[in-house]
Design a protein around this motif. Structure first.
Motif, PDB file in Angstrom:
ATOM      1  N   PHE A 200       0.825  -1.209   0.000  1.00  0.00           N
ATOM      2  CA  PHE A 200       0.000   0.000   0.000  1.00  0.00           C
ATOM      3  C   PHE A 200       0.860   1.260   0.000  1.00  0.00           C
ATOM      4  CE2 PHE A 200       1.006  -0.434   4.454  1.00  0.00           C
ATOM      5  CZ  PHE A 200       0.996   0.857   4.968  1.00  0.00           C
ATOM      6  N   THR A 201       0.250   2.348  -0.414  1.00  0.00           N
ATOM      7  CA  THR A 201       0.761   3.694  -0.170  1.00  0.00           C
ATOM      8  C   THR A 201      -0.348   4.483   0.516  1.00  0.00           C
ATOM      9  OG1 THR A 201       0.055   4.453  -2.360  1.00  0.00           O
ATOM     10  CG2 THR A 201       2.336   3.703  -2.145  1.00  0.00           C
ATOM     11  N   ASP A 202       0.012   5.636   1.053  1.00  0.00           N
ATOM     12  CA  ASP A 202      -0.973   6.473   1.739  1.00  0.00           C
ATOM     13  C   ASP A 202      -0.506   7.916   1.656  1.00  0.00           C
ATOM     14  OD1 ASP A 202       0.254   7.208   4.672  1.00  0.00           O
ATOM     15  OD2 ASP A 202       1.016   5.288   3.935  1.00  0.00           O
ATOM     16  N   ALA A 203      -1.186   8.800   2.359  1.00  0.00           N
ATOM     17  CA  ALA A 203      -0.874  10.228   2.259  1.00  0.00           C
ATOM     18  C   ALA A 203       0.488  10.590   2.840  1.00  0.00           C
ATOM     19  CB  ALA A 203      -1.970  11.054   2.934  1.00  0.00           C
ATOM     20  N   THR A 204       1.122   9.686   3.590  1.00  0.00           N
ATOM     21  CA  THR A 204       2.479   9.952   4.078  1.00  0.00           C
ATOM     22  C   THR A 204       3.537   9.548   3.068  1.00  0.00           C
ATOM     23  OG1 THR A 204       2.884   7.784   5.119  1.00  0.00           O
ATOM     24  CG2 THR A 204       1.675   9.434   6.433  1.00  0.00           C
ATOM     25  N   SER A 205       3.168   8.794   2.042  1.00  0.00           N
ATOM     26  CA  SER A 205       4.144   8.261   1.084  1.00  0.00           C
ATOM     27  C   SER A 205       4.815   9.396   0.307  1.00  0.00           C
ATOM     28  CB  SER A 205       3.460   7.299   0.111  1.00  0.00           C
ATOM     29  OG  SER A 205       2.859   6.228   0.805  1.00  0.00           O
ATOM     30  N   GLY A 206       6.132   9.409   0.344  1.00  0.00           N
ATOM     31  CA  GLY A 206       6.884  10.478  -0.284  1.00  0.00           C
ATOM     32  C   GLY A 206       7.030  11.701   0.591  1.00  0.00           C
ATOM     33  N   VAL A 207       6.423  11.674   1.786  1.00  0.00           N
ATOM     34  CA  VAL A 207       6.539  12.776   2.739  1.00  0.00           C
ATOM     35  C   VAL A 207       7.380  12.309   3.923  1.00  0.00           C
ATOM     36  CG1 VAL A 207       5.293  14.467   4.143  1.00  0.00           C
ATOM     37  CG2 VAL A 207       4.294  13.652   1.996  1.00  0.00           C
ATOM     38  N   THR A 208       6.821  11.427   4.742  1.00  0.00           N
ATOM     39  CA  THR A 208       7.588  10.860   5.863  1.00  0.00           C
ATOM     40  C   THR A 208       7.907   9.391   5.646  1.00  0.00           C
ATOM     41  OG1 THR A 208       5.523  10.381   7.028  1.00  0.00           O
ATOM     42  CG2 THR A 208       6.637  12.458   7.558  1.00  0.00           C
ATOM     43  N   THR A 209       7.174   8.736   4.734  1.00  0.00           N
ATOM     44  CA  THR A 209       7.427   7.319   4.458  1.00  0.00           C
ATOM     45  C   THR A 209       7.870   7.142   3.012  1.00  0.00           C
ATOM     46  OG1 THR A 209       5.130   6.830   3.831  1.00  0.00           O
ATOM     47  CG2 THR A 209       5.713   6.638   6.168  1.00  0.00           C
ATOM     48  N   TYR A 210       8.428   5.972   2.711  1.00  0.00           N
ATOM     49  CA  TYR A 210       8.978   5.720   1.383  1.00  0.00           C
ATOM     50  C   TYR A 210       7.894   5.858   0.322  1.00  0.00           C
ATOM     51  CZ  TYR A 210      11.504   3.411  -2.386  1.00  0.00           C
ATOM     52  OH  TYR A 210      12.110   3.127  -3.582  1.00  0.00           O
ATOM     53  N   ALA A 211       8.218   6.549  -0.752  1.00  0.00           N
ATOM     54  CA  ALA A 211       7.204   6.950  -1.731  1.00  0.00           C
ATOM     55  C   ALA A 211       6.559   5.780  -2.462  1.00  0.00           C
ATOM     56  CB  ALA A 211       7.830   7.902  -2.749  1.00  0.00           C
ATOM     57  N   ALA A 212       7.319   4.734  -2.777  1.00  0.00           N
ATOM     58  CA  ALA A 212       6.824   3.703  -3.697  1.00  0.00           C
ATOM     59  C   ALA A 212       5.902   2.689  -3.051  1.00  0.00           C
ATOM     60  CB  ALA A 212       8.001   2.974  -4.342  1.00  0.00           C
ATOM     61  N   ASN A 213       6.162   2.310  -1.810  1.00  0.00           N
ATOM     62  CA  ASN A 213       5.384   1.229  -1.203  1.00  0.00           C
ATOM     63  C   ASN A 213       5.765   1.026   0.255  1.00  0.00           C
ATOM     64  OD1 ASN A 213       7.946   0.036  -1.440  1.00  0.00           O
ATOM     65  ND2 ASN A 213       7.366  -1.239  -3.169  1.00  0.00           N
ATOM     66  N   ARG A 214       4.866   0.414   0.980  1.00  0.00           N
ATOM     67  CA  ARG A 214       5.150  -0.273   2.244  1.00  0.00           C
ATOM     68  C   ARG A 214       4.325  -1.553   2.223  1.00  0.00           C
ATOM     69  NH1 ARG A 214       4.377   3.316   7.471  1.00  0.00           N
ATOM     70  NH2 ARG A 214       2.644   4.269   6.322  1.00  0.00           N
ATOM     71  N   THR A 215       4.591  -2.438   3.163  1.00  0.00           N
ATOM     72  CA  THR A 215       3.840  -3.685   3.215  1.00  0.00           C
ATOM     73  C   THR A 215       3.500  -4.018   4.661  1.00  0.00           C
ATOM     74  OG1 THR A 215       3.803  -6.028   2.547  1.00  0.00           O
ATOM     75  CG2 THR A 215       5.901  -5.144   3.319  1.00  0.00           C
ATOM     76  N   VAL A 216       2.343  -4.653   4.841  1.00  0.00           N
ATOM     77  CA  VAL A 216       1.928  -5.099   6.166  1.00  0.00           C
ATOM     78  C   VAL A 216       1.331  -6.492   6.028  1.00  0.00           C
ATOM     79  CG1 VAL A 216      -0.378  -4.045   6.023  1.00  0.00           C
ATOM     80  CG2 VAL A 216       0.669  -4.448   8.261  1.00  0.00           C
ATOM     81  N   THR A 217       1.597  -7.345   6.989  1.00  0.00           N
ATOM     82  CA  THR A 217       1.141  -8.738   6.956  1.00  0.00           C
ATOM     83  C   THR A 217      -0.104  -8.898   7.822  1.00  0.00           C
ATOM     84  OG1 THR A 217       3.377  -9.559   6.577  1.00  0.00           O
ATOM     85  CG2 THR A 217       1.787 -11.122   7.483  1.00  0.00           C
ATOM     86  N   ILE A 218      -1.049  -9.706   7.346  1.00  0.00           N
ATOM     87  CA  ILE A 218      -2.220 -10.056   8.144  1.00  0.00           C
ATOM     88  C   ILE A 218      -2.332 -11.571   8.197  1.00  0.00           C
ATOM     89  CG2 ILE A 218      -3.420  -7.937   7.518  1.00  0.00           C
ATOM     90  CD1 ILE A 218      -5.207  -9.608   5.660  1.00  0.00           C
ATOM     91  N   GLU A 219      -3.079 -12.049   9.165  1.00  0.00           N
ATOM     92  CA  GLU A 219      -3.322 -13.482   9.300  1.00  0.00           C
ATOM     93  C   GLU A 219      -4.810 -13.749   9.145  1.00  0.00           C
ATOM     94  OE1 GLU A 219      -1.637 -14.941  12.901  1.00  0.00           O
ATOM     95  OE2 GLU A 219       0.430 -14.442  12.320  1.00  0.00           O
ATOM     96  N   VAL A 220      -5.130 -14.761   8.355  1.00  0.00           N
ATOM     97  CA  VAL A 220      -6.521 -15.112   8.073  1.00  0.00           C
ATOM     98  C   VAL A 220      -6.699 -16.614   8.264  1.00  0.00           C
ATOM     99  CG1 VAL A 220      -8.359 -15.131   6.370  1.00  0.00           C
ATOM    100  CG2 VAL A 220      -6.762 -13.206   6.446  1.00  0.00           C
ATOM    101  N   ALA A 221      -7.620 -16.998   9.137  1.00  0.00           N
ATOM    102  CA  ALA A 221      -7.900 -18.416   9.372  1.00  0.00           C
ATOM    103  C   ALA A 221      -8.926 -18.924   8.356  1.00  0.00           C
ATOM    104  CB  ALA A 221      -8.432 -18.617  10.786  1.00  0.00           C
ATOM    105  N   ASP A 222      -8.872 -20.216   8.069  1.00  0.00           N
ATOM    106  CA  ASP A 222      -9.801 -20.811   7.101  1.00  0.00           C
ATOM    107  C   ASP A 222     -11.249 -20.717   7.565  1.00  0.00           C
ATOM    108  OD1 ASP A 222      -7.752 -21.482   5.390  1.00  0.00           O
ATOM    109  OD2 ASP A 222      -7.531 -23.514   6.189  1.00  0.00           O
ATOM    110  N   ASP A 223     -11.463 -20.722   8.892  1.00  0.00           N
ATOM    111  CA  ASP A 223     -12.826 -20.778   9.426  1.00  0.00           C
ATOM    112  C   ASP A 223     -13.338 -19.435   9.945  1.00  0.00           C
ATOM    113  OD1 ASP A 223     -11.131 -20.569  11.560  1.00  0.00           O
ATOM    114  OD2 ASP A 223     -12.012 -22.199  12.728  1.00  0.00           O
TER     115      ASP A 223
END
Length: 286
Positions: A200-223
């Motif tokens: 994802f990118t957001d309104a901080t991208s290229g301002v305080t965070t890296y312009a091209a991308n960041r990544t975050v991990t989530i966990e999803v159970a089958d049930d």
């Protein structure tokens, strides 16, 4: 962000600090991405690569190296010489082999064979002092619902290196609300069962965070469709630190209008490369 009533802020911060310290240790591994000294394209023509033994090429049978009589590599713990064929390497896959002075990643990215040498004595790695971050904030640990597609959707995204692209099969998207506004982020398969990652990118991208991308991990159970997006654990990809990375860029759907003031910020330093027909080499850093 509003602090969730059920979260102990001090305990949350300590847990996040331990997690991020471990993440930084992995990032600064002697043969990790901060140790990469160049990015080289393989072609059918056997070609010498700066700092590596042998002549390297690729074709229908995958990458091949032709080693002189006084040259060798370490492959799967064994010393090899002469001509060594690695066999076909799948997209986003690769093997790491040793040479005198370091290791080299032999991989396929964007349909092209590549080499990425890594040396523990690389100046950039030795000078690395950590990545700036936002203070841990429990308010950025956001409940979400994972919405599954009937069948995975093939999503093509750009890459940090011009001329390359990546294709992922997205199983669905994470839906969440911030200040009453609903957002959706496409997710892609992670490295372990039940794990997905979000570019994802957001309104901080290229301002305080890296312009091209960041990544975050989530966990999803089958049930269950319930999950959590902890934006405090949003991290930089290797392309934030070096021109030698081929990282994926976020799909258009994952460009948030809001400012996610959580997670890692723009690194304080970066390896810049000089581009050529055969690859990318450091600009004044070896």
């Amino acid at each position: 962000m509003t602090l969730p009533a059920t979260i102990d802020a001090a305990a949350f911060t300590r847990e996040w600090e331990d997690w991020h310290a471990a993440h930084e240790r992995r990032r600064a591994d002697p043969h990790g991405f901060l140790a990469v000294t160049g990015l080289f394209w393989l072609s059918e023509e056997p070609t010498a690569v700066p700092g590596l033994p042998g002549l390297w090429s690729t074709g229908a049978e995958g990458p091949t190296v032709e080693l002189a009589h006084d040259e060798e590599l370490i492959v799967d713990g064994a010393t090899v010489g002469g001509t060594h064929r690695f066999g076909p390497i799948a997209e986003r896959d690769g093997v790491t082999v040793g040479f005198s002075g370091g290791v080299v990643e032999v991989a396929t990215r964007g349909g092209r064979g590549i080499l990425r040498p890594r040396r523990s004595d690389f100046a950039f790695l030795r000078a690395y002092a950590g990545t700036p971050v936002y203070p841990a904030d429990p308010g950025w640990r956001v409940p979400a619902r994972f919405v599954r597609f009937i069948a995975p959707r093939s999503i093509e995204v750009g890459a940090a290196v011009d001329g390359l692209s990546h294709v992922y099969d997205s199983p669905g998207y994470a839906e969440f609300a911030i200040d009453g506004e609903v957002f959706r982020l496409l997710a892609f398969p992670g490295h372990r069962p039940g794990e997905l990652f979000i570019l994802f990118t957001d309104a901080t991208s290229g301002v305080t965070t890296y312009a091209a991308n960041r990544t975050v991990t989530i966990e999803v159970a089958d049930d269950s469709d319930d999950t959590v997006i902890d934006f405090n654990r949003a991290v930089n990809l290797p392309c934030a630190y070096t021109d030698f990375a081929t990282c994926p860029l976020p799909p258009a759907e994952n460009r948030l209008r809001i400012a996610v003031e959580a997670g890692e910020k723009t690194p304080s330093d970066r390896v810049e490369g000089v581009f050529s027909a055969t690859g990318i080499v450091p600009f004044g850093r070896l």
